[in-house]
Design a protein around this motif. Sequence first.
Motif, short mmCIF file in Angstrom:
data_model
loop_
_atom_site.label_atom_id
_atom_site.label_comp_id
_atom_site.label_asym_id
_atom_site.label_seq_id
_atom_site.Cartn_x
_atom_site.Cartn_y
_atom_site.Cartn_z
N VAL A 39 44.36 25.46 -5.58
CA VAL A 39 44.36 24.46 -6.66
C VAL A 39 42.92 24.11 -7.05
N ASN A 40 42.05 23.92 -6.06
CA ASN A 40 40.65 23.62 -6.37
C ASN A 40 39.99 24.76 -7.14
N ASP A 55 40.02 33.75 -13.95
CA ASP A 55 39.99 35.00 -14.71
C ASP A 55 40.08 36.23 -13.82
N HIS A 56 39.99 36.03 -12.50
CA HIS A 56 40.16 37.15 -11.57
C HIS A 56 41.65 37.49 -11.38
N ILE A 57 42.55 36.60 -11.82
CA ILE A 57 43.99 36.80 -11.60
C ILE A 57 44.55 37.72 -12.66
N THR A 58 45.28 38.72 -12.24
CA THR A 58 45.88 39.65 -13.19
C THR A 58 47.19 39.08 -13.74
N GLU A 59 47.65 39.64 -14.84
CA GLU A 59 48.89 39.18 -15.45
C GLU A 59 50.07 39.35 -14.49
N GLN A 60 50.10 40.48 -13.80
CA GLN A 60 51.20 40.74 -12.86
C GLN A 60 51.20 39.73 -11.72
N GLU A 61 50.02 39.43 -11.19
CA GLU A 61 49.92 38.46 -10.10
C GLU A 61 50.38 37.08 -10.57
N PHE A 62 49.95 36.71 -11.77
CA PHE A 62 50.34 35.39 -12.29
C PHE A 62 51.86 35.30 -12.48
N GLN A 63 52.45 36.35 -12.97
CA GLN A 63 53.90 36.37 -13.17
C GLN A 63 54.63 36.20 -11.83
N GLN A 64 54.14 36.87 -10.79
CA GLN A 64 54.76 36.75 -9.47
C GLN A 64 54.59 35.34 -8.90
N ILE A 65 53.46 34.74 -9.17
CA ILE A 65 53.22 33.38 -8.68
C ILE A 65 54.17 32.40 -9.34
N VAL A 66 54.31 32.49 -10.68
CA VAL A 66 55.22 31.59 -11.40
C VAL A 66 56.65 31.78 -10.90
N GLN A 67 57.05 33.03 -10.73
CA GLN A 67 58.40 33.31 -10.25
C GLN A 67 58.62 32.72 -8.86
N PHE A 114 53.23 24.91 -8.43
CA PHE A 114 53.31 24.56 -9.85
C PHE A 114 51.98 23.97 -10.34
N ARG A 115 51.35 23.16 -9.48
CA ARG A 115 50.05 22.58 -9.86
C ARG A 115 49.00 23.68 -10.03
N PHE A 116 49.06 24.68 -9.17
CA PHE A 116 48.14 25.81 -9.31
C PHE A 116 48.40 26.54 -10.62
N VAL A 117 49.68 26.75 -10.95
CA VAL A 117 50.04 27.41 -12.21
C VAL A 117 49.47 26.63 -13.39
N PHE A 120 56.67 16.16 -12.69
CA PHE A 120 55.31 15.80 -13.11
C PHE A 120 54.47 17.06 -13.36
N GLU A 121 54.53 18.01 -12.43
CA GLU A 121 53.73 19.23 -12.56
C GLU A 121 54.22 20.08 -13.74
N ILE A 122 55.53 20.16 -13.92
CA ILE A 122 56.06 21.00 -15.00
C ILE A 122 55.76 20.39 -16.37
N ILE A 123 55.80 19.07 -16.46
CA ILE A 123 55.41 18.42 -17.73
C ILE A 123 53.97 18.79 -18.06
N GLY A 124 53.12 18.80 -17.04
CA GLY A 124 51.71 19.20 -17.26
C GLY A 124 51.60 20.64 -17.72
N ILE A 125 52.43 21.52 -17.15
CA ILE A 125 52.42 22.93 -17.56
C ILE A 125 52.85 23.05 -19.02
N MET A 126 53.91 22.33 -19.40
CA MET A 126 54.39 22.39 -20.78
C MET A 126 53.33 21.86 -21.76
#
Length: 583
Positions: free
Chosen positions: A312-313, A322-334, A345-348, A386-392
């Motif tokens: 999170v930090n 910017d080091h995170i790839t699209e595939q990695e991000f998708q797996q994290i969200v899932q 979710f806060r990290f996302v 709370f975290e998902i509202i922030g994501i939206m």
Amino acid sequence: MDSEDLLEKLLEAFYDEKIEPKKEAAKKILGLAARQENLELLISHEQFLSTISRTLRDEHKKSTELCLYLLCVFYIVSNYLEFHQILSEHQIGDITMKIIESQIQRFDLRYAELMEKQGQPQQLQELRKLNLMIAKQEKLFYVGFTILMNMAEDPIIENKMRKRKIITFLLRMLERNNFYLLIVTLLFLKKLSIVNECKLQMVEENCIRKLKRFFSADNNVLLQLSLGVLKNLSFDTEARLQIEQNGFIPDIVKMLKIPNYRFVSIVLLYLLTLDDKIRLTFGFTECMTLVVKLMLHFPEPVIGKELIALAVNLSTSSRNVDHITEQEFQQIVQRAITNSDILLFRFVKGVIENSTNPEVQTCAKGFVRHFMKLLVTQGKEEDIKFEIIGIMSALDLQENWIKLLNEPFIEFLHNNLAVGMAEDDIVLETMMLVSSITSQQNAAEKLFKSRILNALSQVFVEKGDDDEFVVQYLYCLHQFLFHKIGISQILEQDEILIQIIQQLNDKNKKVQQMSEEVLDILREYDQELCEKIKEIKFTEYNQLWIEQLNEQELMLQDGGDMAFEDEYGGNELDPKMWDSDND
């Protein structure tokens, strides 16, 4: 001869003027003390501790060997907590400190003599003498510091040691090469580093720079202990700065690859990322890449708090995310959705807010329906919402908002804004989400029709003393004013206009600025608003005077006597007040 008689005979040797009998006696007493069954006999003897402690105090400068034997006896005794009080009564801690200080002074003197003889024929001989002395000293230092570390279990004794420069002595030991001496030194430093005064002294005396050598040495134990010392020190801001300046961060990041060092490295890196400036340094390492891999392969459903806290930090810096790839991000969200992992979710959210990669936004938009389902589902934890509202709020949905604004979602927004229905954090985050939605005209119109403006106004009335809520309320209005329906709706509501104008004199500069920006837009569409603003400002500045005028008007209407009595108490002037004093 039984042990008691032998002890009596050995103690007599300490009254001999010669050193050799004392050395032999000390060696044999050490043999007795090494056997656990003899300890009770030794401690209970009336003269045993007083005799050998006196000998140690008086003779330690005459014979290093004698000193070492006697210290080893106290070393054995100090391993038992119940004997610490007896050791304190015989001032063993004080004697040991004096011995260590004396030996350090001896080394400094011998080393200075060696430097004076650089290039001379005697240099080699002096070097041999110095190395021989170092070998003996390191054994003595190991035993002495172990005794002190054992006795430092008592905080009072530990504080006394700190005042006697124990930290300075320990830091000198980091220059030595004896493995066992380095272990006890690092263990002692690690123990002391949890005390704030000791921590500050270590930082001041460059402890961190001296630990750097253990990261290049191929020794697992010393490296593990060094990481522990750094972890304790890194609670201090100046220590974190020194760690960064001495180039530790790349070395610590590499430790993430080794299981034995992973946990302490994660905690240490988390503490380092508390500082914004230091956090930027991580962008030049592979830290973010390694942390993402560790999260994706974490064995438990919910990621460990130390690891996710570090992630999170790191996510607050675009250079890292910017080091995170699209595939990695998708797996994290899932993974976050599957396991309802709040901090993930806060990290996302942090990644979406700070990533400069447009693919991240595209990927996140693919999960919008999942996010909305979690929001409107009853029974979900408030923290997740709370975290998902922030994501939206962070997603750039634009024209997609009109498709997403269904009745359950609008009802969810109203429920969050209803006074007393949600925590303040969720209310504030919902206001930010409303601001984001109103960036699209059709979505803004739909929200207006649901009377969202009234809900926002009620939040302002309830939370008007909190500047954070006021700023966000004004920003919501500012976003609505980008659409004609927003301008017309706000201009029709005098209550909202008064709320805005009242903020012009707020002490908070940010509140004043937002009020000015909102009113500047409204003035362009309503010329009469300028007069309204002047009237409201006049009323506000002269409120007391207007209230008095209103009271007088009411009294006149009731037929009351409006004559004002003068300060002399009557309605008419007394003619005598004009008479001369001479009359």
